[in-house]
Motif scaffolding. Structure first.
Motif, PDB file in Angstrom:
ATOM      1  N   MET A   8       0.841  -1.199   0.000  1.00 14.21           N
ATOM      2  CA  MET A   8       0.000   0.000   0.000  1.00 14.21           C
ATOM      3  C   MET A   8       0.876   1.251   0.000  1.00 14.21           C
ATOM      4  O   MET A   8       2.009   1.238   0.468  1.00 14.21           O
ATOM      5  CB  MET A   8      -0.967   0.006   1.181  1.00 14.21           C
ATOM      6  CG  MET A   8      -0.344   0.255   2.538  1.00 14.21           C
ATOM      7  SD  MET A   8      -1.543   0.198   3.896  1.00 14.21           S
ATOM      8  CE  MET A   8      -2.601   1.561   3.523  1.00 14.21           C
ATOM      9  N   SER A   9       0.350   2.313  -0.553  1.00  8.93           N
ATOM     10  CA  SER A   9       1.074   3.576  -0.601  1.00  8.93           C
ATOM     11  C   SER A   9       1.292   4.113   0.806  1.00  8.93           C
ATOM     12  O   SER A   9       0.372   4.140   1.631  1.00  8.93           O
ATOM     13  CB  SER A   9       0.282   4.595  -1.418  1.00  8.93           C
ATOM     14  OG  SER A   9       0.853   5.886  -1.276  1.00  8.93           O
ATOM     15  N   ALA A  10       2.498   4.563   1.074  1.00 10.16           N
ATOM     16  CA  ALA A  10       2.796   5.168   2.368  1.00 10.16           C
ATOM     17  C   ALA A  10       1.966   6.427   2.587  1.00 10.16           C
ATOM     18  O   ALA A  10       1.699   6.805   3.721  1.00 10.16           O
ATOM     19  CB  ALA A  10       4.284   5.483   2.470  1.00 10.16           C
ATOM     20  N   ALA A  11       1.528   7.052   1.508  1.00  6.19           N
ATOM     21  CA  ALA A  11       0.707   8.256   1.617  1.00  6.19           C
ATOM     22  C   ALA A  11      -0.643   7.948   2.270  1.00  6.19           C
ATOM     23  O   ALA A  11      -1.281   8.845   2.821  1.00  6.19           O
ATOM     24  CB  ALA A  11       0.493   8.877   0.236  1.00  6.19           C
ATOM     25  N   LEU A  12      -1.069   6.688   2.235  1.00  7.26           N
ATOM     26  CA  LEU A  12      -2.348   6.303   2.828  1.00  7.26           C
ATOM     27  C   LEU A  12      -2.238   5.999   4.323  1.00  7.26           C
ATOM     28  O   LEU A  12      -3.250   5.817   4.996  1.00  7.26           O
ATOM     29  CB  LEU A  12      -2.913   5.073   2.103  1.00  7.26           C
ATOM     30  CG  LEU A  12      -3.223   5.269   0.622  1.00  7.26           C
ATOM     31  CD1 LEU A  12      -3.670   3.955   0.000  1.00  7.26           C
ATOM     32  CD2 LEU A  12      -4.265   6.351   0.424  1.00  7.26           C
ATOM     33  N   ILE A  13      -1.012   5.929   4.814  1.00  5.26           N
ATOM     34  CA  ILE A  13      -0.799   5.638   6.231  1.00  5.26           C
ATOM     35  C   ILE A  13      -0.688   6.972   6.958  1.00  5.26           C
ATOM     36  O   ILE A  13       0.302   7.678   6.839  1.00  5.26           O
ATOM     37  CB  ILE A  13       0.454   4.770   6.435  1.00  5.26           C
ATOM     38  CG1 ILE A  13       0.295   3.451   5.676  1.00  5.26           C
ATOM     39  CG2 ILE A  13       0.688   4.524   7.917  1.00  5.26           C
ATOM     40  CD1 ILE A  13       1.508   2.554   5.719  1.00  5.26           C
ATOM     41  N   GLU A  14      -1.727   7.293   7.700  1.00  3.08           N
ATOM     42  CA  GLU A  14      -1.818   8.602   8.340  1.00  3.08           C
ATOM     43  C   GLU A  14      -1.600   8.499   9.841  1.00  3.08           C
ATOM     44  O   GLU A  14      -1.751   7.439  10.442  1.00  3.08           O
ATOM     45  CB  GLU A  14      -3.186   9.212   8.056  1.00  3.08           C
ATOM     46  CG  GLU A  14      -3.452   9.407   6.579  1.00  3.08           C
ATOM     47  CD  GLU A  14      -4.864   9.882   6.294  1.00  3.08           C
ATOM     48  OE1 GLU A  14      -5.776   9.597   7.101  1.00  3.08           O
ATOM     49  OE2 GLU A  14      -5.060  10.541   5.271  1.00  3.08           O
ATOM     50  N   ASP A  15      -1.256   9.635  10.412  1.00  6.96           N
ATOM     51  CA  ASP A  15      -1.132   9.772  11.865  1.00  6.96           C
ATOM     52  C   ASP A  15      -0.106   8.824  12.476  1.00  6.96           C
ATOM     53  O   ASP A  15      -0.335   8.237  13.535  1.00  6.96           O
ATOM     54  CB  ASP A  15      -2.489   9.600  12.555  1.00  6.96           C
ATOM     55  CG  ASP A  15      -3.519  10.612  12.071  1.00  6.96           C
ATOM     56  OD1 ASP A  15      -3.130  11.777  11.847  1.00  6.96           O
ATOM     57  OD2 ASP A  15      -4.691  10.239  11.911  1.00  6.96           O
ATOM     58  N   VAL A  16       1.020   8.642  11.782  1.00 11.50           N
ATOM     59  CA  VAL A  16       2.133   7.874  12.321  1.00 11.50           C
ATOM     60  C   VAL A  16       3.390   8.729  12.244  1.00 11.50           C
ATOM     61  O   VAL A  16       3.467   9.679  11.454  1.00 11.50           O
ATOM     62  CB  VAL A  16       2.364   6.536  11.566  1.00 11.50           C
ATOM     63  CG1 VAL A  16       1.151   5.632  11.680  1.00 11.50           C
ATOM     64  CG2 VAL A  16       2.733   6.770  10.114  1.00 11.50           C
ATOM     65  N   ALA A  17       4.369   8.405  13.042  1.00 10.68           N
ATOM     66  CA  ALA A  17       5.653   9.103  13.015  1.00 10.68           C
ATOM     67  C   ALA A  17       6.673   8.195  12.333  1.00 10.68           C
ATOM     68  O   ALA A  17       7.005   7.131  12.843  1.00 10.68           O
ATOM     69  CB  ALA A  17       6.091   9.444  14.428  1.00 10.68           C
ATOM     70  N   TRP A  18       7.139   8.598  11.163  1.00  5.92           N
ATOM     71  CA  TRP A  18       8.159   7.847  10.444  1.00  5.92           C
ATOM     72  C   TRP A  18       9.509   8.192  11.051  1.00  5.92           C
ATOM     73  O   TRP A  18       9.818   9.359  11.300  1.00  5.92           O
ATOM     74  CB  TRP A  18       8.141   8.194   8.960  1.00  5.92           C
ATOM     75  CG  TRP A  18       6.917   7.697   8.262  1.00  5.92           C
ATOM     76  CD1 TRP A  18       5.768   8.394   8.016  1.00  5.92           C
ATOM     77  CD2 TRP A  18       6.711   6.395   7.735  1.00  5.92           C
ATOM     78  NE1 TRP A  18       4.862   7.596   7.371  1.00  5.92           N
ATOM     79  CE2 TRP A  18       5.407   6.360   7.182  1.00  5.92           C
ATOM     80  CE3 TRP A  18       7.486   5.245   7.679  1.00  5.92           C
ATOM     81  CZ2 TRP A  18       4.887   5.220   6.577  1.00  5.92           C
ATOM     82  CZ3 TRP A  18       6.966   4.117   7.075  1.00  5.92           C
ATOM     83  CH2 TRP A  18       5.680   4.104   6.528  1.00  5.92           C
ATOM     84  N   ILE A  19      10.348   7.186  11.290  1.00  2.00           N
ATOM     85  CA  ILE A  19      11.671   7.402  11.861  1.00  2.00           C
ATOM     86  C   ILE A  19      12.720   6.676  11.020  1.00  2.00           C
ATOM     87  O   ILE A  19      12.407   5.710  10.323  1.00  2.00           O
ATOM     88  CB  ILE A  19      11.753   6.925  13.324  1.00  2.00           C
ATOM     89  CG1 ILE A  19      11.386   5.444  13.438  1.00  2.00           C
ATOM     90  CG2 ILE A  19      10.858   7.771  14.223  1.00  2.00           C
ATOM     91  CD1 ILE A  19      11.609   4.850  14.813  1.00  2.00           C
ATOM     92  N   LYS A  20      13.945   7.180  11.096  1.00  2.00           N
ATOM     93  CA  LYS A  20      15.059   6.517  10.418  1.00  2.00           C
ATOM     94  C   LYS A  20      16.277   6.593  11.323  1.00  2.00           C
ATOM     95  O   LYS A  20      16.331   7.415  12.247  1.00  2.00           O
ATOM     96  CB  LYS A  20      15.339   7.134   9.060  1.00  2.00           C
ATOM     97  CG  LYS A  20      15.655   8.615   9.074  1.00  2.00           C
ATOM     98  CD  LYS A  20      15.790   9.131   7.659  1.00  2.00           C
ATOM     99  CE  LYS A  20      15.919  10.649   7.651  1.00  2.00           C
ATOM    100  NZ  LYS A  20      15.988  11.164   6.300  1.00  2.00           N
ATOM    101  N   ALA A  21      17.245   5.763  11.046  1.00  2.00           N
ATOM    102  CA  ALA A  21      18.455   5.728  11.855  1.00  2.00           C
ATOM    103  C   ALA A  21      19.208   7.045  11.736  1.00  2.00           C
ATOM    104  O   ALA A  21      19.294   7.628  10.648  1.00  2.00           O
ATOM    105  CB  ALA A  21      19.348   4.574  11.418  1.00  2.00           C
TER     106      ALA A  21
END
Length: 79
Positions: A8-21
């Motif tokens: 699924m498109s990441a654009a459809l995943i709402e209200d989350v905090a994306w993190i990276k190293a």
């Protein structure tokens, strides 16, 4: 609750905090980002394509991957 599926498109995943190293911040944007989902699963996306397809993994799958990474089991992939 929203259903989450692989691809699924990441654009459809709402209200989350994306993190990276932190190690990836100066790496020209070549990194993966992870977000905890309300279901307890983890979404994974490519930071160069923030609206692209995601991989949805269980906490157990992420735990197994991190354990393998800590044991250097994947180092040959970037050698």
């Amino acid at each position: 609750m929203q259903g989450f599926t692989n691809g699924m498109s990441a654009a459809l995943i709402e209200d989350v905090a994306w993190i990276k190293a932190q190690a990836s911040y100066g790496d020209g944007g070549e990194c993966v980002e992870l977000a905890g989902l309300p279901t307890g699963d983890v979404a994974i996306r490519n930071s160069r394509d923030p609206e692209g397809a995601t991989l949805i993994a269980t906490r157990g799958e992420i735990r197994a991957f991190l354990d393998g990474a800590k044991r250097n089991e994947f180092d040959h992939l970037i050698a």
